[in-house]
Design a protein around this motif. Structure first.
Motif, PDB file in Angstrom:
ATOM      1  N   VAL A 233       0.824  -1.209   0.000  1.00  0.00           N
ATOM      2  CA  VAL A 233       0.000   0.000   0.000  1.00  0.00           C
ATOM      3  C   VAL A 233       0.861   1.264   0.000  1.00  0.00           C
ATOM      4  O   VAL A 233       1.805   1.404   0.766  1.00  0.00           O
ATOM      5  CB  VAL A 233      -0.974   0.000   1.206  1.00  0.00           C
ATOM      6  N   ARG A 234       0.538   2.149  -0.923  1.00  0.00           N
ATOM      7  CA  ARG A 234       1.181   3.454  -1.027  1.00  0.00           C
ATOM      8  C   ARG A 234       0.110   4.483  -1.365  1.00  0.00           C
ATOM      9  O   ARG A 234      -0.850   4.188  -2.064  1.00  0.00           O
ATOM     10  CB  ARG A 234       2.255   3.462  -2.131  1.00  0.00           C
ATOM     11  N   LEU A 235       0.287   5.690  -0.898  1.00  0.00           N
ATOM     12  CA  LEU A 235      -0.655   6.749  -1.217  1.00  0.00           C
ATOM     13  C   LEU A 235       0.074   7.942  -1.805  1.00  0.00           C
ATOM     14  O   LEU A 235       1.146   8.314  -1.335  1.00  0.00           O
ATOM     15  CB  LEU A 235      -1.413   7.196   0.038  1.00  0.00           C
ATOM     16  N   THR A 236      -0.517   8.532  -2.811  1.00  0.00           N
ATOM     17  CA  THR A 236       0.051   9.741  -3.403  1.00  0.00           C
ATOM     18  C   THR A 236       0.171  10.833  -2.342  1.00  0.00           C
ATOM     19  O   THR A 236      -0.774  11.084  -1.597  1.00  0.00           O
ATOM     20  CB  THR A 236      -0.851  10.248  -4.547  1.00  0.00           C
ATOM     21  N   GLY A 237       1.346  11.446  -2.274  1.00  0.00           N
ATOM     22  CA  GLY A 237       1.519  12.595  -1.403  1.00  0.00           C
ATOM     23  C   GLY A 237       1.664  12.292   0.072  1.00  0.00           C
ATOM     24  O   GLY A 237       1.688  13.208   0.889  1.00  0.00           O
ATOM     25  N   PHE A 357      -2.148  19.919  -0.379  1.00  0.00           N
ATOM     26  CA  PHE A 357      -2.453  19.064  -1.525  1.00  0.00           C
ATOM     27  C   PHE A 357      -2.166  19.821  -2.818  1.00  0.00           C
ATOM     28  O   PHE A 357      -1.695  19.241  -3.793  1.00  0.00           O
ATOM     29  CB  PHE A 357      -3.922  18.637  -1.485  1.00  0.00           C
ATOM     30  N   HIS A 358      -2.463  21.115  -2.847  1.00  0.00           N
ATOM     31  CA  HIS A 358      -2.216  21.932  -4.039  1.00  0.00           C
ATOM     32  C   HIS A 358      -0.723  21.986  -4.361  1.00  0.00           C
ATOM     33  O   HIS A 358      -0.324  21.917  -5.531  1.00  0.00           O
ATOM     34  CB  HIS A 358      -2.738  23.354  -3.823  1.00  0.00           C
ATOM     35  N   THR A 359       0.104  22.115  -3.332  1.00  0.00           N
ATOM     36  CA  THR A 359       1.557  22.178  -3.517  1.00  0.00           C
ATOM     37  C   THR A 359       2.077  20.886  -4.121  1.00  0.00           C
ATOM     38  O   THR A 359       2.839  20.887  -5.093  1.00  0.00           O
ATOM     39  CB  THR A 359       2.249  22.452  -2.172  1.00  0.00           C
ATOM     40  N   VAL A 360       1.663  19.778  -3.538  1.00  0.00           N
ATOM     41  CA  VAL A 360       2.108  18.471  -4.023  1.00  0.00           C
ATOM     42  C   VAL A 360       1.607  18.216  -5.438  1.00  0.00           C
ATOM     43  O   VAL A 360       2.343  17.722  -6.297  1.00  0.00           O
ATOM     44  CB  VAL A 360       1.642  17.355  -3.059  1.00  0.00           C
ATOM     45  N   ALA A 361       0.347  18.552  -5.705  1.00  0.00           N
ATOM     46  CA  ALA A 361      -0.229  18.312  -7.030  1.00  0.00           C
ATOM     47  C   ALA A 361       0.532  19.062  -8.115  1.00  0.00           C
ATOM     48  O   ALA A 361       0.775  18.533  -9.208  1.00  0.00           O
ATOM     49  CB  ALA A 361      -1.702  18.706  -7.040  1.00  0.00           C
ATOM     50  N   ALA A 362       0.919  20.305  -7.831  1.00  0.00           N
ATOM     51  CA  ALA A 362       1.643  21.111  -8.820  1.00  0.00           C
ATOM     52  C   ALA A 362       2.964  20.449  -9.209  1.00  0.00           C
ATOM     53  O   ALA A 362       3.340  20.413 -10.389  1.00  0.00           O
ATOM     54  CB  ALA A 362       1.890  22.511  -8.260  1.00  0.00           C
TER      55      ALA A 362
END
Length: 371
Positions: A233-237, A357-362
């Motif tokens: 199991v891994r999760l984005t961010g 979340f915005h920082t990571v998504a960018a």
């Protein structure tokens, strides 16, 4: 810990052969990430059909973005009929859209000062809002071990059957961890042990919460299948480790002081420098986020979130950084901040991207564009 707990439960259930629907927020790259069946984002057509069904019956009723999204997820799940629905509560709990569902089991992962304008100025007030998801006579799994004042009474007042981390179930730490779980309160009451589980990636506390929740819900779990699921199991961010143009990049959505403390505690030593790329939203305690990270960061590069009207101004972030005795540089956007970090990184350096979340998504968009 909410996303990590749900991600772990999803992995465990799928490994044991159960059908699962998950609703989480926010998303990183595509809205579909919020609504998953069997661990995969659902197709556009399913979401559009759900939106059309909602629009057809709401008439002049005004619904928020999150309320429409919640209803869409529920429409999709009730059509697909998965054996289990995992629903991540958004802001708070008591007044959250998800709370229209009388869940069979509730999980309170942690209690931290966040969203104070909406939830209250103290951890006790915030706990009261979060406990709004508990249901009388049903299991309530509590992961928080640093209980705010009056918390025990608040839990008692819910009438839920509470299982407490550190009292009813426990876990160790490290790359491999063990946990001791409480069986569902019934004639079969007792304990259940799991050993040598993978403690990397997602935190052992959140993996243990997932296990305890499923046990309390009555699922039979196999040690080998649990080990396989929690290994993978891994999760984005969530302490996500990637490589970009030969430089190690760590992505973490830590956006409040409590999450920053966890990030700092789990950041492994580095041979080279740690370059931070950071940006937060307006309502976040930036000074509180800086504090646990200060001794670990060698170079701060501040960006400004460009896809949200709630973004905090970069100059404000830089000023608070200086007030904390740190040095930093300011860039007009997160993307430009990341590019500057990459240009300045030596072979042994790493880049840590965090704050929202915005920082990571960018940054994730930049990295995936070259994969």
């Amino acid at each position: 810990g909410k996303g990590s707990c749900i991600g772990s439960m999803q992995a465990l259930l799928l490994q044991h052969g159960h059908s699962v629907g998950t609703f989480t927020s926010p998303h990183f790259l595509a809205y579909n990430e919020r609504i998953c069946l069997a661990g995969q984002p659902v197709a556009d057509a399913l979401i559009i059909d759900a939106f059309e069904q909602i629009e057809a019956v709401t008439a002049d009723i005004s619904l928020t973005y999150f309320e429409v999204g919640t209803l869409a997820a529920l429409v999709i799940f009730y059509q697909a009929s998965p054996q289990v629905m995992l629903l991540e509560v958004g802001l708070g709990g008591r007044l959250d859209a998800i709370n229209i569902i009388d869940a069979d089991i509730a999980v309170l992962t942690s209690i931290a000062l966040d969203h104070c304008d909406w939830l209250g100025d103290t951890r006790t007030e915030i706990a009261g809002e979060k406990l709004g998801i508990a249901r009388r006579g049903r299991p309530l799994i509590i992961g928080e071990q640093d209980h705010p004042q009056g918390f025990a009474q608040l839990v008692t007042d819910t009438g839920a059957n509470a299982l407490w981390a550190g009292r009813d179930f426990s876990f160790s730490s490290g790359e491999l961890f063990d946990c001791q779980l409480s069986k569902q309160k019934s004639s079969a009451a007792g304990s259940l042990s799991f050993t040598q589980l993978n403690g990397q990636g997602l935190l052992p506390v959140n993996k243990t919460l997932a296990l305890q929740t499923l046990v309390a819900a009555g699922f039979e779990l196999n040690q080998q299948d649990c080990a396989i699921a929690l290994q993978q199991v891994r999760l984005t961010g969530r302490h996500q480790q990637l490589s970009y143009r030969g430089t190690e990049v760590i992505l973490d959505v830590a956006h409040n002081p409590a999450a920053a403390e966890v990030l700092a505690a789990n950041l492994a030593p580095s041979e080279g420098r740690t370059i931070a790329v950071a940006a937060v939203l307006e309502d976040k305690d930036w000074s509180g986020i800086i504090a646990p990270m200060a001794d670990l960061i060698d170079d701060w590069i501040i960006g400004e979130i460009s896809d949200s009207s709630r973004a905090r101004k970069g100059q404000s972030l830089l000023e608070l950084l200086y007030n904390a005795g740190q040095q930093g540089r300011l860039q007009p956007s997160v993307e430009q901040a990341f590019q500057l970090a990459v240009d300045n990184a030596a072979a042994t350096d790493r880049i840590l991207v965090f704050g929202s979340f915005h920082t990571v998504a960018a940054v994730l968009k930049i990295i995936l564009a070259e994969v």
